[in-house]
Structures are given as structure tokens and as C-alpha cells.
Design a protein around this motif. Structure first.
Motif, PDB file in Angstrom:
ATOM      1  N   LEU A  36       0.837  -1.197   0.000  1.00  0.00           N
ATOM      2  CA  LEU A  36       0.000   0.000   0.000  1.00  0.00           C
ATOM      3  C   LEU A  36       0.874   1.251   0.000  1.00  0.00           C
ATOM      4  N   THR A  37       1.890   1.243   0.879  1.00  0.00           N
ATOM      5  CA  THR A  37       2.916   2.286   0.915  1.00  0.00           C
ATOM      6  C   THR A  37       4.245   1.580   1.188  1.00  0.00           C
ATOM      7  N   ASP A  38       5.313   2.330   1.341  1.00  0.00           N
ATOM      8  CA  ASP A  38       6.611   1.725   1.650  1.00  0.00           C
ATOM      9  C   ASP A  38       6.632   1.101   3.040  1.00  0.00           C
ATOM     10  N   GLN A  39       5.674   1.468   3.886  1.00  0.00           N
ATOM     11  CA  GLN A  39       5.634   0.952   5.257  1.00  0.00           C
ATOM     12  C   GLN A  39       4.432   0.050   5.544  1.00  0.00           C
ATOM     13  N   VAL A  40       3.494  -0.049   4.601  1.00  0.00           N
ATOM     14  CA  VAL A  40       2.231  -0.744   4.872  1.00  0.00           C
ATOM     15  C   VAL A  40       1.872  -1.688   3.727  1.00  0.00           C
ATOM     16  N   VAL A  41       1.381  -2.887   4.084  1.00  0.00           N
ATOM     17  CA  VAL A  41       0.882  -3.839   3.090  1.00  0.00           C
ATOM     18  C   VAL A  41      -0.548  -4.228   3.440  1.00  0.00           C
ATOM     19  N   VAL A  42      -1.242  -4.773   2.444  1.00  0.00           N
ATOM     20  CA  VAL A  42      -2.588  -5.307   2.652  1.00  0.00           C
ATOM     21  C   VAL A  42      -2.585  -6.764   2.201  1.00  0.00           C
ATOM     22  N   LYS A  43      -3.001  -7.641   3.076  1.00  0.00           N
ATOM     23  CA  LYS A  43      -3.194  -9.047   2.737  1.00  0.00           C
ATOM     24  C   LYS A  43      -4.693  -9.270   2.596  1.00  0.00           C
ATOM     25  N   PHE A  44      -5.121  -9.829   1.464  1.00  0.00           N
ATOM     26  CA  PHE A  44      -6.561  -9.993   1.279  1.00  0.00           C
ATOM     27  C   PHE A  44      -6.883 -11.272   0.517  1.00  0.00           C
ATOM     28  N   GLY A  45      -8.064 -11.797   0.789  1.00  0.00           N
ATOM     29  CA  GLY A  45      -8.519 -13.023   0.146  1.00  0.00           C
ATOM     30  C   GLY A  45      -9.620 -13.667   0.962  1.00  0.00           C
ATOM     31  N   ARG A  46     -10.218 -14.723   0.419  1.00  0.00           N
ATOM     32  CA  ARG A  46     -11.313 -15.407   1.110  1.00  0.00           C
ATOM     33  C   ARG A  46     -10.845 -16.126   2.373  1.00  0.00           C
ATOM     34  N   SER A  47      -9.564 -16.482   2.428  1.00  0.00           N
ATOM     35  CA  SER A  47      -9.052 -17.196   3.600  1.00  0.00           C
ATOM     36  C   SER A  47      -8.420 -16.259   4.632  1.00  0.00           C
ATOM     37  N   VAL A  48      -8.508 -14.949   4.411  1.00  0.00           N
ATOM     38  CA  VAL A  48      -8.010 -13.973   5.386  1.00  0.00           C
ATOM     39  C   VAL A  48      -9.161 -13.656   6.340  1.00  0.00           C
ATOM     40  N   ARG A  49      -8.972 -13.992   7.609  1.00  0.00           N
ATOM     41  CA  ARG A  49     -10.070 -13.906   8.574  1.00  0.00           C
ATOM     42  C   ARG A  49      -9.658 -13.123   9.814  1.00  0.00           C
ATOM     43  N   LEU A  50     -10.669 -12.786  10.608  1.00  0.00           N
ATOM     44  CA  LEU A  50     -10.428 -12.077  11.865  1.00  0.00           C
ATOM     45  C   LEU A  50      -9.503 -12.879  12.776  1.00  0.00           C
ATOM     46  N   GLN A  51      -9.609 -14.219  12.732  1.00  0.00           N
ATOM     47  CA  GLN A  51      -8.759 -15.062  13.582  1.00  0.00           C
ATOM     48  C   GLN A  51      -7.280 -14.764  13.362  1.00  0.00           C
ATOM     49  N   GLU A  52      -6.897 -14.547  12.103  1.00  0.00           N
ATOM     50  CA  GLU A  52      -5.497 -14.262  11.790  1.00  0.00           C
ATOM     51  C   GLU A  52      -5.071 -12.916  12.371  1.00  0.00           C
ATOM     52  N   ALA A  53      -5.889 -11.901  12.161  1.00  0.00           N
ATOM     53  CA  ALA A  53      -5.565 -10.568  12.665  1.00  0.00           C
ATOM     54  C   ALA A  53      -5.460 -10.568  14.187  1.00  0.00           C
ATOM     55  N   SER A  54      -6.366 -11.278  14.853  1.00  0.00           N
ATOM     56  CA  SER A  54      -6.377 -11.315  16.320  1.00  0.00           C
ATOM     57  C   SER A  54      -5.143 -12.013  16.872  1.00  0.00           C
ATOM     58  N   ALA A  55      -4.759 -13.135  16.250  1.00  0.00           N
ATOM     59  CA  ALA A  55      -3.576 -13.870  16.708  1.00  0.00           C
ATOM     60  C   ALA A  55      -2.307 -13.051  16.487  1.00  0.00           C
ATOM     61  N   GLN A  56      -2.215 -12.418  15.330  1.00  0.00           N
ATOM     62  CA  GLN A  56      -1.034 -11.606  15.011  1.00  0.00           C
ATOM     63  C   GLN A  56      -0.923 -10.424  15.965  1.00  0.00           C
ATOM     64  N   ASP A  57      -2.049  -9.806  16.273  1.00  0.00           N
ATOM     65  CA  ASP A  57      -2.054  -8.664  17.187  1.00  0.00           C
ATOM     66  C   ASP A  57      -1.660  -9.097  18.599  1.00  0.00           C
ATOM     67  N   LEU A  58      -2.171 -10.247  19.034  1.00  0.00           N
ATOM     68  CA  LEU A  58      -1.822 -10.763  20.359  1.00  0.00           C
ATOM     69  C   LEU A  58      -0.328 -11.043  20.456  1.00  0.00           C
ATOM     70  N   ALA A  59       0.226 -11.681  19.420  1.00  0.00           N
ATOM     71  CA  ALA A  59       1.655 -11.988  19.417  1.00  0.00           C
ATOM     72  C   ALA A  59       2.487 -10.703  19.408  1.00  0.00           C
ATOM     73  N   PHE A  60       2.050  -9.718  18.631  1.00  0.00           N
ATOM     74  CA  PHE A  60       2.758  -8.433  18.562  1.00  0.00           C
ATOM     75  C   PHE A  60       2.847  -7.781  19.941  1.00  0.00           C
ATOM     76  N   LYS A  61       1.763  -7.854  20.694  1.00  0.00           N
ATOM     77  CA  LYS A  61       1.694  -7.176  21.990  1.00  0.00           C
ATOM     78  C   LYS A  61       2.366  -7.957  23.115  1.00  0.00           C
ATOM     79  N   ASN A  62       2.702  -9.227  22.868  1.00  0.00           N
ATOM     80  CA  ASN A  62       3.206 -10.064  23.958  1.00  0.00           C
ATOM     81  C   ASN A  62       4.574 -10.687  23.691  1.00  0.00           C
ATOM     82  N   THR A  63       5.283 -10.199  22.687  1.00  0.00           N
ATOM     83  CA  THR A  63       6.623 -10.716  22.418  1.00  0.00           C
ATOM     84  C   THR A  63       7.633  -9.578  22.369  1.00  0.00           C
TER      85      THR A  63
END
Length: 288
Positions: A36-63
Motif C-alpha cells: 500500500l505504501t513503503d511501510q504498509v501492506v494489505v493481505k486480502f482473500g477469502r481465507s483472510v479472517r479475523l482469527q489471523e488478525a487477532s492472533a497476530q495482534d496478540l503476538a505483537f503485543k506479547n513478544t
């Protein structure tokens, strides 16, 4: 990315989905990753779900980012395409670096040691409810590349799901007292990037969730039987499964076998070869 509306992001993705100057995912992939920009990407598709975003966010905040970098999640939304289909859009931080699969050094002792440290850090993040962090059906290898077909609201739900399948083999599993931890469930060189500072970054949290640790070990063993582009037995040995975990890994092999049988109704030759390899591995190898 905050200045753009969801509709503008969807429009941008549709406009540039075949633009090689912005496309970061393989051409044949059903899921697209676009710059999207030099610092931001968008991942999209039918298999991209809230579960993925939630897990990634949890890992980001706890590692610790010095141990493991996780792309920061900026936004997730989905758009209905038809009565049955929706497309998920995950807007996140762009990590510059080299994919470990392309680097070709993923099986070296130093890398395996660092990946072991990464997994130990993830497995130290506790959970109380099994399955995806945000709830809903679980996805991944164990479910024969489909979904669990049910949500696990309690650990008893997960135990019942497993035992319904193990009953076919006259086996039983008990999850009473089991510690649930964050498991990525698709740890492979293709999902790691080494950034410009030499730090490891882990991508693709689509199948992550809270499970007993041996679920992660099973997924590593299973993936290793399907592809040569994996970390292999050396990572499993480094993670040091207990005797009890090794036994439960064999039970998960049977759960997968049952799910695969239900999906195909009859084994094809490739499935038989995979299951034969899994059976041999689980019996012949010791990870302690």
C-alpha cells in the motif's frame, strides 16, 4: 493507512492485484499481499479472517521484538462478495528483509536455535479458551485443510472433538489439566523473514490459536512429511517433546487420518504415502 476508508483500500487492492510492482505474494496464490505504501501492506482473500488478525495482534503485543518481530496490525475488515463468500482485508506493517526459504540457511544450527527461542517465547503466552483467539471455527492441517466445523468454547469441547474421531481407532485423549499456549501452527521457513537488522519476523498467523504445546510439535512433524522446505527433525529435537507429548502427537496423527478420510471418503495414493511417513516418524523418532 488510517486516512483511507475501507472502500478505498478495497478499490486500491482490486486495481493493483496484478501489478507486479506492488504484488508481494506469488502470482498463483489465492491470497494476495499488496504494498500500500513503503511501510504498509494489505493481505486480502477469502481465507483472510479475523482469527489471523487477532492472533497476530496478540503476538505483537506479547513478544519482545528483539526475539521476534511481528508485523503490527493496523486494521482488519471484511467485505461480502456474495451470499456465501466474503473477502478479508488485513492492513499491517511492511517488514523489509529476506525470506528464510530464499536464504537457504534455515537448517543451520544458529537459525534452528533462534527459531526454538521464538517458539518457546510464543508458547509462554497462556490462553484459557482453545482454538482461534477471536473464537469461531479453527483452520489448519489437522482439519484436513478445511475447518473444524465447530467452535471450541471450552477445553472440554476440544477434547470431545478429538475423542469423537479417536473412537474410530479405539483411542482416547484427556485434556484435563492441560496448559494452553499460543501456537502458530504453520512454522516453516517460508513464513519467516530476516529483517535488515538480522531479527526474525514471523508471518501468516491464519491457523494460530491456543492449544497444548504438542499441537505445534505435531504441525511441525506433519509439514516435514509433506515438503522438504521445512526445518526438519532437528527443530523437533531442539524443542524436546516429552514422552507424554510424543504419545499425544500419535493421537493427533489419527485425528488427521479420520478428518482426511471424511473429506475424501477414500484415500488417494498421496494421502497414503503421507500417513505412512507420519506413522513411521512418530514411532521411530524420539524428541527428548
Amino acid at each position: 493507512p488510517h486516512a483511507l476508508t475501507n472502500s478505498e483500500i478495497v478499490g486500491f487492492c482490486q486495481l493493483h492485484k496484478d501489478d507486479r510492482s506492488r504484488l508481494l505474494s506469488p502470482d498463483e496464490s489465492g491470497t494476495k499481499v499488496i504494498k500500500l505504501t513503503d511501510q504498509v501492506v494489505v493481505k486480502f482473500g477469502r481465507s483472510v479472517r479475523l482469527q489471523e488478525a487477532s492472533a497476530q495482534d496478540l503476538a505483537f503485543k506479547n513478544t519482545d521484538c528483539e526475539v521476534l518481530r511481528i508485523p503490527k496490525v493496523y486494521r482488519f475488515f471484511s467485505q461480502q462478495e456474495s451470499k456465501w463468500d466474503s473477502v478479508g482485508y488485513l492492513v499491517m506493517e511492511k517488514i523489509d528483509g529476506v525470506n528464510l526459504e530464499q536464504l537457504g540457511d534455515w537448517d543451520k544450527a544458529e537459525i534452528v536455535s533462534r527459531v526454538t527461542t521464538v517458539l518457546n517465547a510464543l508458547h509462554s503466552i497462556p490462553g484459557t479458551c482453545p482454538g482461534p483467539i477471536s473464537g469461531g471455527e479453527a483452520y489448519g492441517y489437522l482439519y484436513a485443510q478445511k475447518s473444524s466445523g465447530t467452535e471450541f468454547s471450552t477445553i472440554n469441547d476440544l477434547e470431545s472433538y478429538l475423542n469423537e474421531r479417536l473412537a474410530f481407532f479405539e483411542r482416547k485423549i484427556s485434556l484435563g489439566g492441560q496448559h494452553l499456549c499460543l501456537c502458530h501452527m504453520d512454522v516453516a521457513p517460508r513464513n519467516f523473514i530476516m529483517d535488515v537488522y538480522g531479527r526474525l519476523c514471523l508471518l501468516d498467523w491464519a491457523t494460530a490459536g491456543f492449544y497444548p504445546r504438542y499441537f505445534e510439535l505435531w504441525s511441525l512433524e506433519f509439514a516435514d512429511t509433506c515438503s522438504s522446505h521445512q526445518f526438519g527433525p532437528v527443530l523437533l529435537q531442539s524443542l524436546k517433546a516429552t514422552a507424554a507429548e510424543t504419545m499425544e502427537i500419535e493421537n493427533l496423527n489419527l485425528v488427521y487420518r479420520f478428518n482426511m478420510r471424511c473429506r475424501t471418503k477414500a484415500y488417494d495414493e498421496q494421502t497414503e504415502e503421507i500417513m505412512a511417513a507420519i506413522g513411521k516418524t512418530s514411532k521411530d523418532e524420539s524428541y527428548s
